[in-house]
Scaffold this motif. Sequence first.
Motif, PDB file in Angstrom:
ATOM      1  N   PHE A   1     -17.677  14.266  14.410  1.00 17.08           N
ATOM      2  CA  PHE A   1     -16.422  14.167  14.051  1.00 17.08           C
ATOM      3  C   PHE A   1     -15.835  12.985  13.245  1.00 17.08           C
ATOM      4  O   PHE A   1     -15.147  13.037  12.342  1.00 17.08           O
ATOM      5  N   ALA A   2     -16.393  11.680  13.558  1.00 16.27           N
ATOM      6  CA  ALA A   2     -16.173  10.313  12.784  1.00 16.27           C
ATOM      7  C   ALA A   2     -14.772  10.180  12.521  1.00 16.27           C
ATOM      8  O   ALA A   2     -14.324   9.576  11.545  1.00 16.27           O
ATOM      9  N   LEU A   3     -13.834  10.536  13.544  1.00  8.32           N
ATOM     10  CA  LEU A   3     -12.573  10.112  13.515  1.00  8.32           C
ATOM     11  C   LEU A   3     -12.272   8.420  13.667  1.00  8.32           C
ATOM     12  O   LEU A   3     -12.879   7.715  14.467  1.00  8.32           O
ATOM     13  N   PHE A   4     -11.157   7.833  13.082  1.00  6.03           N
ATOM     14  CA  PHE A   4     -10.722   6.636  13.401  1.00  6.03           C
ATOM     15  C   PHE A   4     -10.160   6.399  14.664  1.00  6.03           C
ATOM     16  O   PHE A   4      -8.998   7.106  14.815  1.00  6.03           O
ATOM     17  N   PRO A   5     -10.960   5.784  15.611  1.00  4.31           N
ATOM     18  CA  PRO A   5     -10.336   5.779  17.070  1.00  4.31           C
ATOM     19  C   PRO A   5      -9.053   4.881  16.974  1.00  4.31           C
ATOM     20  O   PRO A   5      -8.141   5.285  17.998  1.00  4.31           O
ATOM     21  N   HIS A   6      -8.478   4.319  16.219  1.00  2.00           N
ATOM     22  CA  HIS A   6      -7.418   3.369  16.500  1.00  2.00           C
ATOM     23  C   HIS A   6      -6.189   4.120  15.701  1.00  2.00           C
ATOM     24  O   HIS A   6      -4.879   3.587  15.846  1.00  2.00           O
ATOM     25  N   MET A   7      -6.460   5.280  14.961  1.00  2.00           N
ATOM     26  CA  MET A   7      -5.588   6.166  14.238  1.00  2.00           C
ATOM     27  C   MET A   7      -5.166   7.101  15.163  1.00  2.00           C
ATOM     28  O   MET A   7      -5.793   7.750  15.622  1.00  2.00           O
ATOM     29  N   SER A   8      -3.972   7.663  14.950  1.00  2.00           N
ATOM     30  CA  SER A   8      -3.493   8.929  15.644  1.00  2.00           C
ATOM     31  C   SER A   8      -4.011  10.273  14.867  1.00  2.00           C
ATOM     32  O   SER A   8      -4.697   9.777  13.499  1.00  2.00           O
ATOM     33  N   ALA A   9      -3.876  11.345  15.127  1.00  3.01           N
ATOM     34  CA  ALA A   9      -4.245  12.507  14.487  1.00  3.01           C
ATOM     35  C   ALA A   9      -3.619  12.680  12.997  1.00  3.01           C
ATOM     36  O   ALA A   9      -4.311  12.837  11.950  1.00  3.01           O
ATOM     37  N   PHE A  10      -2.490  12.173  13.205  1.00  6.76           N
ATOM     38  CA  PHE A  10      -1.442  12.259  11.896  1.00  6.76           C
ATOM     39  C   PHE A  10      -2.221  11.134  10.808  1.00  6.76           C
ATOM     40  O   PHE A  10      -2.480  11.609   9.663  1.00  6.76           O
ATOM     41  N   GLU A  11      -2.350  10.043  11.338  1.00  7.57           N
ATOM     42  CA  GLU A  11      -2.899   8.998  10.473  1.00  7.57           C
ATOM     43  C   GLU A  11      -4.239   9.123   9.903  1.00  7.57           C
ATOM     44  O   GLU A  11      -4.579   8.907   8.961  1.00  7.57           O
ATOM     45  N   ASN A  12      -5.239   9.762  10.758  1.00  9.27           N
ATOM     46  CA  ASN A  12      -6.605  10.544  10.382  1.00  9.27           C
ATOM     47  C   ASN A  12      -6.525  11.185   9.132  1.00  9.27           C
ATOM     48  O   ASN A  12      -7.219  11.017   8.161  1.00  9.27           O
ATOM     49  N   ILE A  13      -5.610  12.265   9.429  1.00  8.10           N
ATOM     50  CA  ILE A  13      -5.419  13.271   8.320  1.00  8.10           C
ATOM     51  C   ILE A  13      -4.610  12.701   7.013  1.00  8.10           C
ATOM     52  O   ILE A  13      -5.219  13.055   5.930  1.00  8.10           O
ATOM     53  N   ALA A  14      -3.890  11.582   7.053  1.00 12.15           N
ATOM     54  CA  ALA A  14      -3.117  11.163   6.030  1.00 12.15           C
ATOM     55  C   ALA A  14      -4.092  10.082   5.373  1.00 12.15           C
ATOM     56  O   ALA A  14      -3.837   9.823   4.040  1.00 12.15           O
ATOM     57  N   SER A  15      -5.186   9.935   6.074  1.00 11.52           N
ATOM     58  CA  SER A  15      -5.998   8.602   5.253  1.00 11.52           C
ATOM     59  C   SER A  15      -6.396   8.972   3.749  1.00 11.52           C
ATOM     60  O   SER A  15      -6.321   7.973   2.968  1.00 11.52           O
TER      61      SER A  15
END
Length: 372
Positions: A84-98
Motif C-alpha cells: 500500500f505505501a500510504l502516507f500515515p500522517h495524511m488522510s485518504a483524500f490527501e494521499n490521493i491528492a498528493s
Amino acid sequence: MASIELDRITKRFKDTVVLDDVSLSVEDGETLALFGPSGAGKTILLRLLAGVIEPDAGRVLIGGHDMADVAPEHRRIGMAFQNFALFPHMSAFENIASPLKARRTAGAALSEGVDKIARLLKIDHVLTHSPRALSNGQKQRTALARALAGEPDVLLLDDPLRNVDAKLRFEMRLELPQVLARQQATAIYVTQDYKEAMALGDRIAVLSGGRIVQVGKPEDIYLTPADVETAQLFGDPTINLLDVTPELDDRGPFVCLSDRRMPLDPGLRHAVGRKCRIGMRAEAIRFVGPDDPGAIAVTVEAETPLNEKAVTLTVTKRGREILVSRPSETQGPSDTATHIAIDTAHALLFDRDSGQRIAPGAAADQQAGAAA
C-alpha cells in the motif's frame, strides 16, 4: 497514453545478474501482466521503468523517448505497491491528492480530481479517514486511486492485490480492467498469481531467472507454454508430466503409456527417439469404462473437491501418478480400481534436458515458444 519499450536491459547487484538482456514492448493503452515466481526480477524491472534505479546496460523508452536523463518525477508514471505505501500522517483524500499537488493542481480542480477517482474505486465515503482507520481493501483502493489521480501515461502495479482477502481479490479482478480502460493508461501489472495474470492482462510476459521466457495472449501461454516451468506455473492442479520417448509406426508418431499407444500430432515426427516429457492438463483426462479404446487402468488414491471441480489422484500399474479434473457436479469413479483416457490432441511435448516445448512442425533443434 504512451508505449513502453525495454531494449536489452541488464541489471546486476554485485555479482548477481537480476535482469539479463531483457527486451519487452507494451503498446499504447495495453495492460501487460508481468508474471513470474518470487525473485524473478519483476519489481526490479518496475523500478527501472520508474527511474528509481538505472540499468547497467540497455535502454528504457516511454512514448518512444529514451529515459536515460529523465528524472522519475518527469516520467508521468503512477505506481501502486503490494504493501500500500500510504502516507500515515495524511488522510485518504490527501494521499490521493498528493500527485495532483505535485503538478500544482489546487482548489476545485484538485477536489474534483480526487472525488472522481474515489467514486470510481468506491472509496468516496472514507476520504476523511487516516490510513490506520481503513480496512486493507480500502487501503488498497486508496493506493490505486493515488496512482491513477495524476492521470499518468504509464501505470506500474506491483502485485497490489497480494495483501487483501480472497473476496476483494476476486472483485478487483473484475473491476480493474474497467478502471484501466477508463484511464487509458499503459499498464504493467506484476503478479505471482496465474489466474490474476490471465484475468487482467491483454498479454502476459513470463519472467523467470531474470529473462523473459514467453510473451503472448493468456490463452496462448496456457495452451502452448514455452517450457516445462511455465507449464507448471499455469494451471491448478499442476500439469501432469511423464517421461516418454516418442516412437514412430506407419500411423505416425506416438508414445506408450501403460502399454497403450497414444498418438501424437503428426508434426512431432522430429521428436521421435528423443528423451521427452509429455505434459497433460488434468482437465484433458477423463474417467472411462474398461472397454474404451484408450482406457488405461489406474487406482484412485485420493480425491479433493475444489468448489467448481473435483481433482482425483490416480496411480497407474507402473506407479505413475496422474491427476484428473472434472466438474464437481459430474459423477466420479465408483471404485478405487478404474480407467482413464487421455486426450492427446491437447498433450504437450517437452525436451527432457532443456525443458523447452517441442512444437509440431519445428526443426529438431528449434526451441519452440521463444519470447515474442
